[in-house]
Design an enzyme around this catalytic site. Structure first.
Site, PDB file in Angstrom:
ATOM      1  CE1 TYR A  58     -34.469  54.770   4.233  1.00  0.00           C
ATOM      2  CE2 TYR A  58     -36.757  55.434   3.955  1.00  0.00           C
ATOM      3  CZ  TYR A  58     -35.528  55.111   3.421  1.00  0.00           C
ATOM      4  OH  TYR A  58     -35.356  55.108   2.060  1.00  0.00           O
ATOM      5  CG  ASP A  96     -23.955  50.794   5.809  1.00  0.00           C
ATOM      6  OD1 ASP A  96     -22.940  51.471   6.019  1.00  0.00           O
ATOM      7  OD2 ASP A  96     -23.994  49.878   4.959  1.00  0.00           O
ATOM      8  CG  HIS A 111     -27.014  57.588  -2.755  1.00  0.00           C
ATOM      9  ND1 HIS A 111     -26.965  56.357  -3.371  1.00  0.00           N
ATOM     10  CD2 HIS A 111     -26.897  58.490  -3.757  1.00  0.00           C
ATOM     11  CE1 HIS A 111     -26.816  56.517  -4.686  1.00  0.00           C
ATOM     12  NE2 HIS A 111     -26.765  57.794  -4.937  1.00  0.00           N
ATOM     13  CB  CYS A 119     -37.238  70.310   8.038  1.00  0.00           C
ATOM     14  SG  CYS A 119     -38.891  70.976   7.762  1.00  0.00           S
ATOM     15  CB  CYS A 142     -39.522  70.424  11.377  1.00  0.00           C
ATOM     16  SG  CYS A 142     -38.393  71.816  11.379  1.00  0.00           S
ATOM     17  CB  ALA A 228     -16.363  43.477  -0.671  1.00  0.00           C
TER      18      ALA A 228
HETATM   19  P1  NAD Z   1     -27.124  47.209  -5.386  1.00  0.00           P
HETATM   20  O1  NAD Z   1     -27.963  46.566  -4.324  1.00  0.00           O
HETATM   21  O2  NAD Z   1     -27.776  47.675  -6.604  1.00  0.00           O
HETATM   22  O3  NAD Z   1     -25.951  46.227  -5.839  1.00  0.00           O
HETATM   23  C1  NAD Z   1     -25.137  45.564  -4.910  1.00  0.00           C
HETATM   24  C2  NAD Z   1     -24.000  44.907  -5.654  1.00  0.00           C
HETATM   25  O4  NAD Z   1     -23.140  44.300  -4.697  1.00  0.00           O
HETATM   26  C3  NAD Z   1     -24.452  43.801  -6.615  1.00  0.00           C
HETATM   27  O5  NAD Z   1     -23.805  43.967  -7.843  1.00  0.00           O
HETATM   28  C4  NAD Z   1     -23.971  42.504  -5.926  1.00  0.00           C
HETATM   29  O6  NAD Z   1     -23.536  41.528  -6.836  1.00  0.00           O
HETATM   30  C5  NAD Z   1     -22.799  42.997  -5.129  1.00  0.00           C
HETATM   31  N1  NAD Z   1     -22.525  42.194  -3.914  1.00  0.00           N
HETATM   32  C6  NAD Z   1     -23.386  41.490  -3.127  1.00  0.00           C
HETATM   33  N2  NAD Z   1     -22.729  40.918  -2.111  1.00  0.00           N
HETATM   34  C7  NAD Z   1     -21.417  41.254  -2.244  1.00  0.00           C
HETATM   35  C8  NAD Z   1     -20.225  40.969  -1.495  1.00  0.00           C
HETATM   36  N3  NAD Z   1     -20.232  40.200  -0.381  1.00  0.00           N
HETATM   37  N4  NAD Z   1     -19.058  41.506  -1.930  1.00  0.00           N
HETATM   38  C9  NAD Z   1     -19.011  42.269  -3.038  1.00  0.00           C
HETATM   39  N5  NAD Z   1     -20.096  42.570  -3.794  1.00  0.00           N
HETATM   40  C10 NAD Z   1     -21.296  42.060  -3.394  1.00  0.00           C
HETATM   41  O7  NAD Z   1     -26.360  48.381  -4.654  1.00  0.00           O
HETATM   42  P2  NAD Z   1     -25.915  49.817  -5.155  1.00  0.00           P
HETATM   43  O8  NAD Z   1     -25.293  49.743  -6.494  1.00  0.00           O
HETATM   44  O9  NAD Z   1     -25.182  50.379  -4.018  1.00  0.00           O
HETATM   45  O10 NAD Z   1     -27.278  50.635  -5.354  1.00  0.00           O
HETATM   46  C11 NAD Z   1     -28.314  50.512  -4.460  1.00  0.00           C
HETATM   47  C12 NAD Z   1     -28.757  51.800  -3.758  1.00  0.00           C
HETATM   48  O11 NAD Z   1     -29.461  51.385  -2.577  1.00  0.00           O
HETATM   49  C13 NAD Z   1     -27.649  52.667  -3.267  1.00  0.00           C
HETATM   50  O12 NAD Z   1     -27.934  53.938  -3.686  1.00  0.00           O
HETATM   51  C14 NAD Z   1     -27.707  52.631  -1.736  1.00  0.00           C
HETATM   52  O13 NAD Z   1     -27.828  53.945  -1.228  1.00  0.00           O
HETATM   53  C15 NAD Z   1     -28.984  51.933  -1.384  1.00  0.00           C
HETATM   54  N6  NAD Z   1     -28.768  50.845  -0.379  1.00  0.00           N
HETATM   55  C16 NAD Z   1     -27.908  51.035   0.663  1.00  0.00           C
HETATM   56  C17 NAD Z   1     -27.655  50.006   1.562  1.00  0.00           C
HETATM   57  C18 NAD Z   1     -26.676  50.269   2.693  1.00  0.00           C
HETATM   58  O14 NAD Z   1     -26.517  51.398   3.125  1.00  0.00           O
HETATM   59  N7  NAD Z   1     -25.966  49.237   3.190  1.00  0.00           N
HETATM   60  C19 NAD Z   1     -28.269  48.770   1.401  1.00  0.00           C
HETATM   61  C20 NAD Z   1     -29.168  48.600   0.326  1.00  0.00           C
HETATM   62  C21 NAD Z   1     -29.384  49.657  -0.578  1.00  0.00           C
HETATM   63 ZN    ZN Z   2     -38.791  72.697   9.299  1.00  0.00          ZN
END
Ligand code: NAD
Ligand code: ZN
Length: 237
Positions: A58, A96, A111, A119, A142, A228
């Site tokens: 992390y 993020d 999440h 803690c 902590c 996206a």
């Molecule tokens: P996932 O990794 O399971 O799926 C990501 C999805 O995004 C896929 O279906 C993929 O095809 C699609 N994708 C990839 N690039 C893209 C783009 N440029 N535009 C649009 N779509 C695109 O992610 P999830 O469903 O969010 O589940 C994963 C878990 O992991 C979540 O709970 C999250 O908390 C955590 N996570 C978070 C981060 C972050 O904070 N950025 C990164 C990785 C994982």
């Molecule tokens: Zn504590």
């Protein structure tokens, strides 16, 4: 996406919306998250076994997050919120911080948040706090003596604010999901509420935006395939 003056928009985002900012999604790498097994770095058992590895992981994520910026998809959602006000809510699975960096305020982190620590003792009353530390000399503790942990919902843990989120989906007229593979529950189950309401005769609609069809694609009225950062600005105007 045509919106009327009474539409109430609920948006759920996943790791895909941050991909164009340079943050890896973990489905992209066969279940490995930046070369770690997800269960090693994102589960309470992994933390109990090896807290140093989890904190190192992390800390790297924090260091990386401090160098990235929101992309046009994050900005399009902030602009939509500015237009709709309280008829808009953004629920993100991402930890993020890029949505708030883009200006989103009606935002719920189900999440957790990368830049917060709490803690690890569930009985401790000290609340989570903002924490950008990413070069620990020793494991952070902590004041109560227990180890601190990232304020992140790991696999097997219950997402934050799900009751409030479900109530909000029940009043939405438009459900938009962006960049989420549709396999991580309960978030992946939220869209089913819209399917149910449609079956009861309500005029509500749902749309998915992402690179590929998600596992729960059949729940959506429309699936728009693409990045996206390209699709969303055009979609929300
Ligand atoms: P996932 O990794 O399971 O799926 C990501 C999805 O995004 C896929 O279906 C993929 O095809 C699609 N994708 C990839 N690039 C893209 C783009 N440029 N535009 C649009 N779509 C695109 O992610 P999830 O469903 O969010 O589940 C994963 C878990 O992991 C979540 O709970 C999250 O908390 C955590 N996570 C978070 C981060 C972050 O904070 N950025 C990164 C990785 C994982
Ligand atoms: Zn504590």
């Amino acid at each position: 996406m045509q919106l009327t003056a009474t539409d109430d928009v609920f948006v759920l985002t996943g790791a895909g919306i941050s991909a164009e900012s340079g943050i890896a999604t973990f489905r992209d790498a066969n279940g490995l998250w930046e070369n770690h097994k997800v269960e090693d770095v994102a589960s309470p058992e992994g933390f109990a076994r090896d807290p140093a590895t989890v904190w190192r992981f992390y800390a790297q994520r924090r260091a990386q997050a401090l160098t990235v910026a929101p992309n046009p998809a994050h900005r399009a959602l902030a602009a939509l919120e500015a237009r709709l006000g309280d008829r808009f809510l953004l629920c993100t699975q991402n930890v993020d911080g890029l949505h708030e960096a883009a200006g989103s305020t009606r935002l719920v982190h189900i999440h957790g948040e990368l830049m917060k620590t709490r803690c690890s003792d569930p009985g401790c009353e000290r609340p989570p706090f903002v924490d950008t530390r990413h070069d620990f000399a020793e494991l952070p503790r902590c004041a109560c003596g227990a180890l601190q942990r990232p304020h992140i919902v790991w696999f097997g843990e219950v997402p934050f604010e799900m009751h409030a989120i479900k109530r909000r989906v029940q009043r939405a007229t438009v459900f938009v999901c962006v960049g989420s593979s549709g396999v991580v529950y309960p978030a992946a189950g939220l869209v089913a509420e819209m399917t149910y309401r449609k079956s009861m005769g309500e005029r509500v609609r749902s749309i998915y935006v992402g690179l590929e069809r998600p596992a729960n694609a059949r729940e959506f009225d429309e699936v728009v395939l693409g990045k996206a950062g390209l699709v969303l600005p055009a979609l929300v105007g």
